[in-house]
Design a protein around this motif. Sequence first.
Motif, PDB file in Angstrom:
ATOM      1  N   ILE A   7      41.542  13.566  81.906  1.00  0.00           N
ATOM      2  CA  ILE A   7      42.525  13.369  82.739  1.00  0.00           C
ATOM      3  C   ILE A   7      43.929  13.248  82.211  1.00  0.00           C
ATOM      4  N   ILE A   8      45.432  13.698  82.447  1.00  0.00           N
ATOM      5  CA  ILE A   8      46.725  13.262  81.370  1.00  0.00           C
ATOM      6  C   ILE A   8      47.714  12.185  82.154  1.00  0.00           C
ATOM      7  N   PHE A   9      48.256  10.876  82.510  1.00  0.00           N
ATOM      8  CA  PHE A   9      49.018  10.629  82.419  1.00  0.00           C
ATOM      9  C   PHE A   9      50.482  10.267  81.666  1.00  0.00           C
ATOM     10  N   ALA A  10      51.286  10.862  82.847  1.00  0.00           N
ATOM     11  CA  ALA A  10      53.171  11.048  82.044  1.00  0.00           C
ATOM     12  C   ALA A  10      53.768  10.352  83.366  1.00  0.00           C
ATOM     13  N   ASN A  11      55.366   9.750  82.372  1.00  0.00           N
ATOM     14  CA  ASN A  11      56.153   9.431  83.413  1.00  0.00           C
ATOM     15  C   ASN A  11      56.735  10.752  84.337  1.00  0.00           C
ATOM     16  N   GLY A  12      56.356  11.559  83.992  1.00  0.00           N
ATOM     17  CA  GLY A  12      57.517  12.537  84.591  1.00  0.00           C
ATOM     18  C   GLY A  12      59.578  12.473  85.746  1.00  0.00           C
ATOM     19  N   ALA A  13      59.300  13.490  86.080  1.00  0.00           N
ATOM     20  CA  ALA A  13      60.770  13.340  86.442  1.00  0.00           C
ATOM     21  C   ALA A  13      61.933  13.318  85.196  1.00  0.00           C
ATOM     22  N   GLY A  14      61.129  14.342  84.690  1.00  0.00           N
ATOM     23  CA  GLY A  14      61.759  15.610  83.805  1.00  0.00           C
ATOM     24  C   GLY A  14      62.034  14.779  82.133  1.00  0.00           C
ATOM     25  N   LEU A  15      60.937  13.663  81.955  1.00  0.00           N
ATOM     26  CA  LEU A  15      61.101  12.758  80.332  1.00  0.00           C
ATOM     27  C   LEU A  15      60.427  13.416  79.732  1.00  0.00           C
ATOM     28  N   GLU A  16      59.037  14.352  79.820  1.00  0.00           N
ATOM     29  CA  GLU A  16      58.201  14.598  79.007  1.00  0.00           C
ATOM     30  C   GLU A  16      58.120  16.751  78.644  1.00  0.00           C
ATOM     31  N   LYS A  17      59.472  17.072  78.926  1.00  0.00           N
ATOM     32  CA  LYS A  17      59.819  18.452  78.931  1.00  0.00           C
ATOM     33  C   LYS A  17      58.969  19.152  77.759  1.00  0.00           C
ATOM     34  N   PHE A  18      58.750  18.075  76.292  1.00  0.00           N
ATOM     35  CA  PHE A  18      57.950  18.849  76.026  1.00  0.00           C
ATOM     36  C   PHE A  18      56.372  18.923  75.853  1.00  0.00           C
ATOM     37  N   LEU A  19      55.536  18.755  77.322  1.00  0.00           N
ATOM     38  CA  LEU A  19      54.534  18.120  77.180  1.00  0.00           C
ATOM     39  C   LEU A  19      54.664  19.461  77.752  1.00  0.00           C
ATOM     40  N   GLU A  20      54.482  20.287  78.901  1.00  0.00           N
ATOM     41  CA  GLU A  20      54.783  20.671  79.988  1.00  0.00           C
ATOM     42  C   GLU A  20      54.320  22.726  78.755  1.00  0.00           C
ATOM     43  N   PRO A  21      54.810  23.050  77.231  1.00  0.00           N
ATOM     44  CA  PRO A  21      53.865  24.061  77.300  1.00  0.00           C
ATOM     45  C   PRO A  21      53.300  23.683  75.795  1.00  0.00           C
ATOM     46  N   LEU A  22      52.499  22.652  75.767  1.00  0.00           N
ATOM     47  CA  LEU A  22      51.781  21.818  75.194  1.00  0.00           C
ATOM     48  C   LEU A  22      50.508  21.964  76.438  1.00  0.00           C
ATOM     49  N   LEU A  23      50.749  21.192  77.740  1.00  0.00           N
ATOM     50  CA  LEU A  23      49.804  21.533  78.266  1.00  0.00           C
ATOM     51  C   LEU A  23      49.192  22.695  78.869  1.00  0.00           C
ATOM     52  N   ALA A  28      45.355  22.062  80.420  1.00  0.00           N
ATOM     53  CA  ALA A  28      45.037  21.044  81.243  1.00  0.00           C
ATOM     54  C   ALA A  28      46.516  20.856  82.362  1.00  0.00           C
ATOM     55  N   ILE A  29      46.418  21.852  82.907  1.00  0.00           N
ATOM     56  CA  ILE A  29      48.209  21.273  83.614  1.00  0.00           C
ATOM     57  C   ILE A  29      47.496  20.750  84.776  1.00  0.00           C
ATOM     58  N   ASP A  30      46.179  21.138  85.114  1.00  0.00           N
ATOM     59  CA  ASP A  30      45.524  20.891  86.357  1.00  0.00           C
ATOM     60  C   ASP A  30      45.411  19.737  86.551  1.00  0.00           C
ATOM     61  N   ARG A  31      45.155  18.609  84.997  1.00  0.00           N
ATOM     62  CA  ARG A  31      44.819  17.794  84.456  1.00  0.00           C
ATOM     63  C   ARG A  31      45.660  16.569  84.709  1.00  0.00           C
ATOM     64  N   SER A  32      46.318  16.731  85.137  1.00  0.00           N
ATOM     65  CA  SER A  32      47.599  16.522  84.110  1.00  0.00           C
ATOM     66  C   SER A  32      48.741  15.589  85.817  1.00  0.00           C
ATOM     67  N   VAL A  33      49.092  14.271  85.726  1.00  0.00           N
ATOM     68  CA  VAL A  33      49.360  12.732  86.499  1.00  0.00           C
ATOM     69  C   VAL A  33      50.602  12.897  86.276  1.00  0.00           C
ATOM     70  N   TYR A  34      51.970  13.217  87.222  1.00  0.00           N
ATOM     71  CA  TYR A  34      52.534  12.697  86.732  1.00  0.00           C
ATOM     72  C   TYR A  34      53.570  11.150  87.541  1.00  0.00           C
ATOM     73  N   VAL A  35      53.314   9.569  86.724  1.00  0.00           N
ATOM     74  CA  VAL A  35      53.479   8.995  87.862  1.00  0.00           C
ATOM     75  C   VAL A  35      54.253   8.521  88.457  1.00  0.00           C
ATOM     76  N   ASN A  72      59.251   0.274  91.928  1.00  0.00           N
ATOM     77  CA  ASN A  72      58.766   2.044  91.166  1.00  0.00           C
ATOM     78  C   ASN A  72      57.444   1.923  90.703  1.00  0.00           C
ATOM     79  N   VAL A  73      57.247   0.899  89.679  1.00  0.00           N
ATOM     80  CA  VAL A  73      55.693   1.052  89.442  1.00  0.00           C
ATOM     81  C   VAL A  73      54.626   0.672  90.252  1.00  0.00           C
ATOM     82  N   MET A  74      54.889  -0.293  91.510  1.00  0.00           N
ATOM     83  CA  MET A  74      54.012  -0.026  92.217  1.00  0.00           C
ATOM     84  C   MET A  74      53.394   1.560  92.634  1.00  0.00           C
ATOM     85  N   ILE A  75      54.223   2.231  93.163  1.00  0.00           N
ATOM     86  CA  ILE A  75      53.789   3.796  93.270  1.00  0.00           C
ATOM     87  C   ILE A  75      53.561   4.205  92.215  1.00  0.00           C
ATOM     88  N   TRP A  76      53.586   3.669  90.977  1.00  0.00           N
ATOM     89  CA  TRP A  76      52.501   4.667  89.741  1.00  0.00           C
ATOM     90  C   TRP A  76      51.261   4.217  90.065  1.00  0.00           C
TER      91      TRP A  76
END
Length: 235
Positions: A7-23, A28-35, A72-76
């Motif tokens: 499983i891969i956790f990322a902040n999301g909300a557009g912060l880790e755009k560099f991750l998208e091609p890597l995933l 690993a797209i299906d194993r990614s969770v944007y917190v 917000n981190v409670m939602i995380w």
Amino acid sequence: RVSNAHIIFANGAGLEKFLEPLLESAGAIDRSVYVSDGIDLLLFASDDQDDNYEEEEDHHDADPHTWTDPTNVMIWVDNIERALRALDPVHADQYETNAITYRQLLEELDNWIRRRVAEIPEENRQLVTDHLIFGYFANEYGFKQLGAVVPGYSSMAEPSARELAELLDAIQHYEVKAIFVGNTVNPSLAETVSLDAGAKLITIYTGSLSEKDGDAPTYLDYIRFNVNAIVDGLK
């Protein structure tokens, strides 16, 4: 590591755009969770410095710094717990127990922040930082994010002379007592602004924690350090 991760956790909300091609290349797209999924994102309104944020569902140009507000981190925590329970149902009870414990710590932190912020006179609750990071914190705890030395989300951007002049005018108009700068950012430009404005320059943590023996080795310590710095600098 990405290819082998369960499983891969990322902040999301557009912060880790560099991750998208890597995933994608790692399958690993299906194993990614944007917190940050489920958080009402704030949209940067660059043409109005006195009203920097508004709610917006589209993640484009949204403020990704969701972690500056512990509510917000409670939602995380909910997103992380849900993902781990689905991945490893044998240990679901343990994940639930750990999540409950950490939510309680976040609730205690939230209450502590409100008590500390109450020490600042309302007219002094003006935040000026090196870049725009505290929108969620400001909205939740009654601050006005007056502006930033770099008028955007990234500390790598370059402000214009007009933008710096407008910020300096705002700092002097509102008699802002302090400018807060992230510990990983070159403070030279903020130092110039603080000298011109007669405001203190105070170092805080923004996008990372400290080393284990530092002032902010955990998220809870990180928030407490920043809140103490903000309150002591503005009250």
